[in-house]
Write a protein that holds these residues in place. Structure first.
Motif, PDB file in Angstrom:
ATOM      1  N   MET A 109       0.839  -1.215   0.000  1.00 41.02           N
ATOM      2  CA  MET A 109       0.000   0.000   0.000  1.00 41.02           C
ATOM      3  C   MET A 109       0.873   1.265   0.000  1.00 41.02           C
ATOM      4  SD  MET A 109      -3.255  -0.267  -0.242  1.00 41.02           S
ATOM      5  CE  MET A 109      -3.993   1.215   0.424  1.00 41.02           C
ATOM      6  N   ILE A 110       0.289   2.348  -0.465  1.00 42.18           N
ATOM      7  CA  ILE A 110       0.967   3.645  -0.488  1.00 42.18           C
ATOM      8  C   ILE A 110       0.871   4.257   0.911  1.00 42.18           C
ATOM      9  CG2 ILE A 110       0.703   5.999  -1.379  1.00 42.18           C
ATOM     10  CD1 ILE A 110      -0.284   4.648  -4.041  1.00 42.18           C
ATOM     11  N   ALA A 124       4.729   7.917  -3.351  1.00 41.28           N
ATOM     12  CA  ALA A 124       3.843   8.082  -4.511  1.00 41.28           C
ATOM     13  C   ALA A 124       3.665   9.562  -4.806  1.00 41.28           C
ATOM     14  CB  ALA A 124       2.491   7.434  -4.241  1.00 41.28           C
ATOM     15  N   THR A 160       5.684   5.532  -6.926  1.00 43.57           N
ATOM     16  CA  THR A 160       4.463   5.244  -7.689  1.00 43.57           C
ATOM     17  C   THR A 160       3.887   6.519  -8.299  1.00 43.57           C
ATOM     18  OG1 THR A 160       3.958   3.407  -6.206  1.00 43.57           O
ATOM     19  CG2 THR A 160       2.131   4.264  -7.518  1.00 43.57           C
ATOM     20  N   ARG A 199      -6.456   3.841  -5.144  1.00 38.60           N
ATOM     21  CA  ARG A 199      -6.672   2.381  -5.002  1.00 38.60           C
ATOM     22  C   ARG A 199      -5.968   1.618  -6.130  1.00 38.60           C
ATOM     23  NH1 ARG A 199     -10.922  -0.414  -2.345  1.00 38.60           N
ATOM     24  NH2 ARG A 199     -10.692  -1.948  -4.004  1.00 38.60           N
ATOM     25  N   SER A 233      -2.210   1.657  -6.077  1.00 39.41           N
ATOM     26  CA  SER A 233      -1.611   0.845  -5.014  1.00 39.41           C
ATOM     27  C   SER A 233      -1.854  -0.644  -5.242  1.00 39.41           C
ATOM     28  CB  SER A 233      -2.150   1.285  -3.657  1.00 39.41           C
ATOM     29  OG  SER A 233      -3.538   1.024  -3.595  1.00 39.41           O
TER      30      SER A 233
END
Length: 448
Positions: A1-2, A77, A101, A312, A315
């Motif tokens: 996850m970010i 990110a 990201t 969402r 990630s």
């Protein structure tokens, strides 16, 4: 996850992204130029980094500084918002190389859709209807033959273009050479690339765009369409969802075509497929591989947060909804509030002395402005977006009329009076307008 997102933008969109991050429990980093030190998103973010002086090329467009800000703060990110670096494939590549990201599509998809000619060829391959036009670049050797094949009137456009530069209409064979030469020299001056292509010129089309989101794995959905026909100099002014010109069957059909195309492409993130629409036919013009300014009206009628979906998908969590879970409810309109003279559209930077945002059911204001805020002269003049939702288009228009009278921005000139005029106009009330309507309306009102 970010875990931490750097927001590589400013103004209302930076604040919009920040709000989504907070709701998802993700830490935020605001970057800003020296001119934006006391911007609202800078005040509300967990951390902030100054990335350079006021001009965008030295700050918001400075890839090196943004990557450095990620490394200093440990941001894993970047959300690019819209404009600036949001459709810059090189930026996406560089972030990926640094293990950061990019909250958006792949660099490959940005490149593919960023060039108008390859975008059109791709659309044809994906089954998206396109405007009849040249198969590629038009040269002095084939310009006449191409125009005859397409049928006059024709539109000559810069392949690297945008914002209406390098665009010329030729109504007859007599106009062709001059239009071709002018478009090429304008394109060379504006984009450093004189290449042009040709399309059929549509007389009174509407501008309709379809919102799509894909997970990058071959799943994609559409969230209906927006009508952005009310434009001035190719800049959108007022947008509606859904379009007053389409029925449910047309809406679902074009939406499904776009969603299917995104599945085939394995498109990742949010995107918008833009069309001209005339006499029941859709003609693809371009795809924006980012969040659009007018995304809130789609959120209003679907109750889906597009920035949540972007994060969402980026990630790896996939889409939160399937197509059959999406329901459309009511009607929404967005007015872009610019710090401009409502008659001449000359920018009006300065200090906002009073700011009162309207409220009530179905009213949303996306703005980083506040009383005492100094609007810098270096950037886009958009200071806020007014989004109104109602159960029907009539209810939405009545609510918009009420809300425009409540909205107070003093100290600078804004386009609020223009919207007060438009909301009382009979053509607008009837939903009877095309992409030339506003230009004609403004020219007529300037004359009186």
């Amino acid at each position: 996850m970010i875990s931490k997102i750097l927001i590589a933008n400013r103004g209302e969109i930076a604040l919009r992204v920040l709000r989504a991050c907070k709701e998802l429990g993700i830490a935020t980093v605001a970057v800003h130029s020296t001119a934006d030190a006391d911007a609202m998103h800078v005040r509300l973010a967990d951390e902030s980094v100054c990335i350079g002086p006021a001009p965008s090329r030295d700050s918001y467009l400075n890839i090196h500084q943004i990557v450095a800000a990620c490394e200093i703060t440990g941001a894993d990110a970047v959300h690019p918002g819209y404009g600036f670096l949001s459709e810059n494939a090189k930026f996406a590549d560089i972030l990926e190389a640094h293990g950061i990201t990019f909250i958006g599509p792949t660099a490959e998809h940005i490149r593919l859709m960023g060039d108008k000619i390859t975008a059109k060829q791709t659309a044809v391959e994906l089954g998206i209807p396109v405007v009849p036009g040249s198969d590629g670049e038009v040269t002095s050797e084939n310009v006449l033959e191409t125009a005859r094949k397409i049928g006059f009137p024709v539109l000559i456009k810069a392949t690297a273009g945008g914002g209406g530069r390098g665009m010329k209409v030729a109504k007859t064979e007599d106009d062709l050479q001059e239009a071709f030469d002018t478009a090429r020299s304008e394109a060379a001056a504006a984009f450093g690339n004189p290449a042009v292509y040709m399309e059929k010129y549509l007389g009174k089309p509407r501008h309709i765009e379809v919102q799509v989101v894909g997970d990058g794995e071959g799943n994609a959905i559409h969230l209906g369409e927006r009508d952005c026909s009310l434009q001035r100099r190719h800049q959108k002014v007022w947008e509606e969802a859904n379009s007053p010109a389409l029925n449910v069957e047309q809406r679902m059909k074009i939406g499904q075509i776009c969603a299917d195309a995104m599945k085939k492409m394995k498109y990742r993130g949010a995107g918008t497929v833009e069309f001209l629409y005339e006499n029941g036919e859709f003609y693809f013009i371009e795809m924006n591989t980012r969040l659009q300014v007018e995304h809130p009206i789609t959120e209003a009628i679907t109750n889906i947060d597009l920035v949540h979906e972007q994060i969402r998908v980026a990630s790896g969590a996939g889409l939160s909804v399937t197509q059959d879970e999406i329901t459309f409810s009511g009607h929404a309109i967005e007015c872009r509030i610019n710090a401009e003279d409502p008659r001449t559209f000359v920018p009006s930077p300065g200090t906002i002395t009073h700011f009162h945002a309207p409220g009530g059911l179905g009213v949303r204001v996306d703005s980083g402005a506040y009383a005492g805020y100094k609007i810098p002269p270096y950037y886009d003049s958009l200071i806020g977006k007014l989004i109104v939702h109602g159960r029907t288009r009539v209810e939405c228009m009545m609510r918009l009329r009420r809300v425009l009278d409540e909205f107070v921005v003093d100290g600078v000139k804004t386009t609020l009076p223009l919207f007060q005029d438009l909301v009382s106009n009979q053509d607008i009330a009837n939903g009877d307008y095309d992409i030339h309507w506003l230009e004609h309306y403004l020219a007529h009102h300037k004359a009186h």
